[in-house]
Each structure stands twice: as structure tokens, then as C-alpha cells.
Design an enzyme around this catalytic site. Structure first.
Site, PDB file in Angstrom:
ATOM      1  N   CYS A  89      -7.323   4.265  -2.185  1.00 52.62           N
ATOM      2  CA  CYS A  89      -7.210   2.904  -2.020  1.00 52.62           C
ATOM      3  C   CYS A  89      -8.556   2.056  -2.710  1.00 52.62           C
ATOM      4  O   CYS A  89      -8.202   1.148  -3.495  1.00 52.62           O
ATOM      5  CB  CYS A  89      -7.301   2.523  -0.629  1.00 52.62           C
ATOM      6  N   ASP A 105       0.794  -1.248   0.065  1.00 53.93           N
ATOM      7  CA  ASP A 105       0.020   0.090  -0.058  1.00 53.93           C
ATOM      8  C   ASP A 105       0.915   1.098  -0.110  1.00 53.93           C
ATOM      9  O   ASP A 105       1.608   1.461   0.804  1.00 53.93           O
ATOM     10  CB  ASP A 105      -0.935   0.056   1.177  1.00 53.93           C
ATOM     11  N   ASP A 114      -1.644  -0.794  -4.626  1.00 56.13           N
ATOM     12  CA  ASP A 114      -2.841  -0.133  -4.850  1.00 56.13           C
ATOM     13  C   ASP A 114      -2.496   1.153  -5.605  1.00 56.13           C
ATOM     14  O   ASP A 114      -3.164   1.405  -6.820  1.00 56.13           O
ATOM     15  CB  ASP A 114      -3.736  -0.100  -3.826  1.00 56.13           C
TER      16      ASP A 114
END
Length: 510
Positions: free
Chosen positions: A53, A13, A318
Site C-alpha cells: 500500500c 484497496d 492501490d
């Protein structure tokens, strides 16, 4: 290779795409990702389709551009009529396990308003078997407490620096020790699944929260990198000068608070000095190295158990992180720092031997991930998918008709934690931008703001907007036409291949 086929999809992430030693970031200590790059193919120009996200993961796991899936922001629902990677894997006989999160809000037309999933930022996408869910963090904090660690009254204070409150970017270690970090927990959940799945072919989405903020790393990762070794921020001389480029950029320069990125931050992100940005980046790199160490544990387990050569491994993200460039923190707007993400694919088959250790410079997109996985498993790719399999790059046979440009989008309507729509006085459904770019130029089209056009050869930092320059008028018109061609060519088409006829229902392939 045996008939058995496993897939390990590693999704980190907020990891910037160029931050791999293989791509020139020699200051990074990532030996396990380095060996993955040595045995696989690294993609230099891989882009997410949207930020933050929720929409990014919707594109990753449905194979669709945001203009089609329309889960345009965190907290905004994903239409239940769309299939996704997990559902397609189930149709192929897999029980797709998930460690981590997908930040998916369910379709309110199919879900009661009192459902707890409407009270959080997002939940798990339908179809996955969550074997280590992080959406509300209860499982993680419960594990921390079960290990004998006394949780503070505010659970998230484990990410404060040792020694009490600070002022944002800090060289101090987090309160939580490395053995109890969220990165350690994700790895434990992933290994527990692999050890107990029963010997059947498996699919594991192994997600990690890092290097997402808060930018605070446990010891020894907090001190692994020196701030003076970090790349300098790419930004104008002052925040005020930066903000002149565009009203949306001005909003973010003047409104992003450090408190959203440091558990104890003060002031605006645009007020960070170069020294503070350097310290933040050093900590950011430490969080990357922590993930790398834990990935080494997973890779070693696959080798020790004889599964390494039965497993397709994909390492991706992401979205990325501004990291102080253009005086911005987070994933927002239209700059490459938010959209260019890492991608490494290790195809274990002999057909991929000739490409091991190579770098692909062609433009690839996160929507290509789902078709790649389904292709490798010999499963059909749904017509809804806007992407294409990237396996030909692993086999040394790149398609002649592969894309020559990349597209991504951003929706900036008001949410409970950000209100650019109100600040700019725009209608909700006009708070959108779309980008088309190639090696030479970048065109940013806004629904209700003036466009931007950058000459990437002369201005790689994207400081000079050429949209009003007569010398670039014809070129900008060309890229505006590319944008229109893209939207017409990729309009949602799930049912457009079906047709009624005198002979009954017919299905036409693309």
C-alpha cells in the site's frame, strides 16, 4: 458543461484489475461500476508501480516511479522534498479532501522521533484535508460505538464471523452489520463532505478499505456469490513445485499465514484447498459488491445535485491481490495478480462523448493518474512526474508515442511483519526486483537473485522460467536492455531542467 470543475478520485484497496464485468468478469454483480464504465473509458492493462500500500500510494499521489520516490515499503518515509497531488491542487486553489488513507510515513529529518506517526503503519500524506481518516481506525470505531453497537474488547473482532471462531475462509457473515461496516462509514464521510463543502469546486479522494482483508463480509454480501462459480486458482500442482521457481517465491509460499487474511485463520495460505480458495474468492467478490452499492449512493447524489456533469470521476486502486494464485495471498513478488489494477475514467466533457463505453488496451500506469487530474483542471504537471495524462484516450486521440510496455518494482527488505531479507541472507539494499513486460514477454530483474524470463504467449500463467534457455537468450538480453533504458530515461529529474548561464538561471522544458 459549466466552468465549475470537480474531481472524484475513488481509490479502493486490493482489487484485481480484471475483476470488472466490462472486462469479462460476468459473474460479478457491479451495476454501478458498470454504468460508470458505460459512460467512461475502461483501461484493461493498467498497472500499479509497486506493492504494497505505502509505495503504491506514493506512486499514485506523486506521479513517480518507486525508484525515484524511494518510499519502498510500508513504514518507510516519503522524502518531504517531493510535491504531491494534494499540494499541486492547493496551488490551483483547491482544498483537497481525503476520506480513507495514504499509508505515508513522514520524513524523519523534518519530524520529531516522538511523533505518533512513527508508531503506526503510515499516516496521511501532507497537503490533504482529512475529512474521514482511517489510518488508526479510531474515528471509525468511535462512529460504530456512537451508533449503539457494543464494541468487543478487541475492536477488530467485529470482523470475526458470526457464531464464534472459524478456521479462515468461511461462508458466514461478519459480526458487524452492513449499515455499520467500514464501507458504509467511508461513504457516509464522503457524502457528508459533499453535502457541506459550501458550493465551491471540490476535489475528493474517496478511499475504501475493501476488498482488503480480513476476507469477511457483512450480510447479505457474505452470501451473494457461490464458491462454485469462482474462477479456479492459477497455480502449480503443489506448493513445493511452485516454490522451485525462485527463492523469493519459495519464501512467500512457505511463510504467508492465513491469520493475516482471516481474523481467525489457521496455517499457511499455501495450504488452502481449492474449496477454501473458492470460498475466499466468493467473500472477496461480496466485498466488491458492497462497495458498488455504496458507490451507487455517491453517483446518485452527484446526479440529484446537478454535479454529475461537472465532475471528473476516476475509479482505481492501490494494488491488487494474489487471491490464491501461485499459492500466494496478498500483494507481493512479481506476478501480475498483485500489480494489474482497475482504472475507469469518466470525463464529463462533450469532447469525450465518442469514447464512452470503450476499452483501452494500451499499457497505462498508476503514475499517469496525477498528470491526468492536473491536466483536466488545467494545472501544470510538475517535472518530477514520471507519468503522462491519459485524457487523450478519453478524447479519442491516443498519443502516437505512448509506452509499449509496463514497469513495476518490489522491495522485500525486512519489516516488523515480514523478514524475507534475513531468510534469504541478502543485504538490505539488494532486496529489490524490477519488471518490464509487454504483450509477449516479461523480464524480472533481481538485485541479488537470478533473473526470470517468461514467454507470455506460450505461458500466460508464468510457470516456466526461460532465463536459462539458450533459445531465449537473445530475447532476454533485449528486455534487460529495455530495463536499463527505462532506468536511465526516468532517473529522478526534478532539478535537471534548471541550469546556470552567463544570462542567469534558465529552465529547459523536457
Amino acid at each position: 458543461m459549466s466552468a465549475r470543475k470537480n474531481v472524484l478520485l475513488i481509490v479502493v484497496d486490493q482489487w484485481r484489475g480484471a475483476m470488472l464485468p466490462k472486462l469479462g468478469a460476468g459473474y460479478l454483480k457491479l451495476p454501478n461500476l458498470d454504468r460508470l464504465c458505460a459512460e467512461g473509458v475502461t483501461f484493461r492493462n493498467h498497472f500499479t508501480q509497486a506493492v504494497p500500500c505505502g509505495p503504491a500510494r506514493a506512486s499514485l499521489l506523486t506521479g513517480m516511479y518507486m525508484m525515484n520516490h524511494r518510499a519502498v515499503q510500508n513504514t518507510i518515509p516519503l522524502d518531504s522534498r517531493f510535491t504531491n497531488l494534494a499540494k499541486e491542487l492547493r496551488s490551483g486553489g483547491y482544498d483537497p479532501a481525503l476520506v480513507g488513507y495514504t499509508t505515508t510515513t513522514p520524513d524523519p529529518r523534518k519530524t520529531a522521533p516522538s511523533d505518533p506517526r512513527f508508531f503506526v503503519l503510515g499516516d496521511i500524506m501532507d497537503g490533504f484535508n482529512p475529512v474521514g481518516a482511517f489510518e488508526n481506525r479510531d474515528a471509525y470505531f468511535g462512529w460504530v460505538a456512537s451508533q449503539g453497537f457494543d464494541l468487543p474488547k478487541i475492536r477488530e473482532d467485529i470482523w470475526l464471523p458470526q457464531g464464534g471462531a472459524g478456521t479462515g475462509a468461511t461462508e458466514r457473515a461478519a459480526v458487524i452489520p452492513k449499515d455499520l461496516s467500514d464501507t458504509a462509514w467511508f461513504t457516509e464521510r464522503g457524502l457528508a463532505y459533499l453535502q457541506g463543502h459550501g458550493g465551491k469546486p471540490w476535489f475528493l479522494h474517496l478511499g475504501y478499505y475493501r476488498p482488503h482483508p480480513p476476507f469477511i463480509a457483512p450480510a447479505p454480501y457474505h452470501a451473494m456469490y457461490r464458491p462454485e462459480d469462482m474462477p479456479k486458482p492459477v497455480r502449480a500442482a503443489t506448493p513445493q513445485e511452485e516454490a522451485k521457481q525462485n527463492p523469493l517465491l519459495a519464501y512467500y509460499v512457505n511463510n504467508i499465514k492465513q491469520a493475516s487474511f482471516f481474523q481467525d485463520g489457521q496455517g499457511l495460505g499455501s495450504e488452502m484447498t481449492e474449496a477454501e480458495v473458492a470460498q475466499m474468492r466468493a467473500t472477496y467478490c461480496g466485498l466488491m459488491s458492497e462497495i458498488d452499492d455504496h458507490l451507487g449512493r455517491v453517483f446518485d447524489y452527484l446526479k440529484q445535485t446537478g454535479q454529475w456533469d461537472d465532475t471528473l470521476i476516476i475509479f482505481t486502486c492501490d494494488h491488487a491481490e494474489q487471491g490464491g494464485d501461485h499459492y500466494l495471498l496478498g500483494k507481493i513478488g512479481y506476478f501480475d495478480e498483485s500489480y494489474r489494477i482497475p482504472l475507469v475514467i469518466r470525463d464529463p466533457r462533450a469532447s469525450a462523448d465518442a469514447t464512452r463505453g470503450t476499452i483501452v488496451d494500451r499499457f497505462t500506469e498508476t503514475i499517469d493518474t496525477m498528470p491526468t487530474i492536473l491536466d483536466w483542471l488545467d494545472l501544470p504537471v510538475p517535472r518530477q512526474c514520471d507519468g503522462r495524462s491519459m485524457l487523450p484516450f478519453c478524447n479519442g486521440e491516443p498519443p502516437a508515442d505512448w509506452r509499449t510496455e509496463v514497469h513495476y518494482e518490489f522491495d522485500f527488505r525486512d519489516l516488523f511483519y515480514s523478514q524475507p531479507e534475513s531468510a534469504l541472507g541478502l543485504p538490505m539494499d539488494k532486496c529489490a526486483l524490477a519488471v518490464v513486460q509487454d504483450e509477449s514477454f516479461k523480464y524480472v530483474h533481481f538485485a541479488a537473485l537470478p533473473p526470470l524470463f517468461f514467454d507470455l504467449k506460450k505461458d500466460p500463467g508464468q510457470f516456466v522460467n526461460r532465463a536459462g534457455d539458450p533459445a531465449y537468450a537473445a530475447r532476454m538480453h533485449e528486455y534487460a536492455a529495455k530495463m536499463l533504458d527505462w532506468r536511465l530515461g526516468f532517473a529522478e529529474r526534478t532539478l535537471t531542467g534548471y541550469r546556470a548561464s552567463p544570462d542567469g538561471l534558465q529552465v529547459r522544458a523536457a
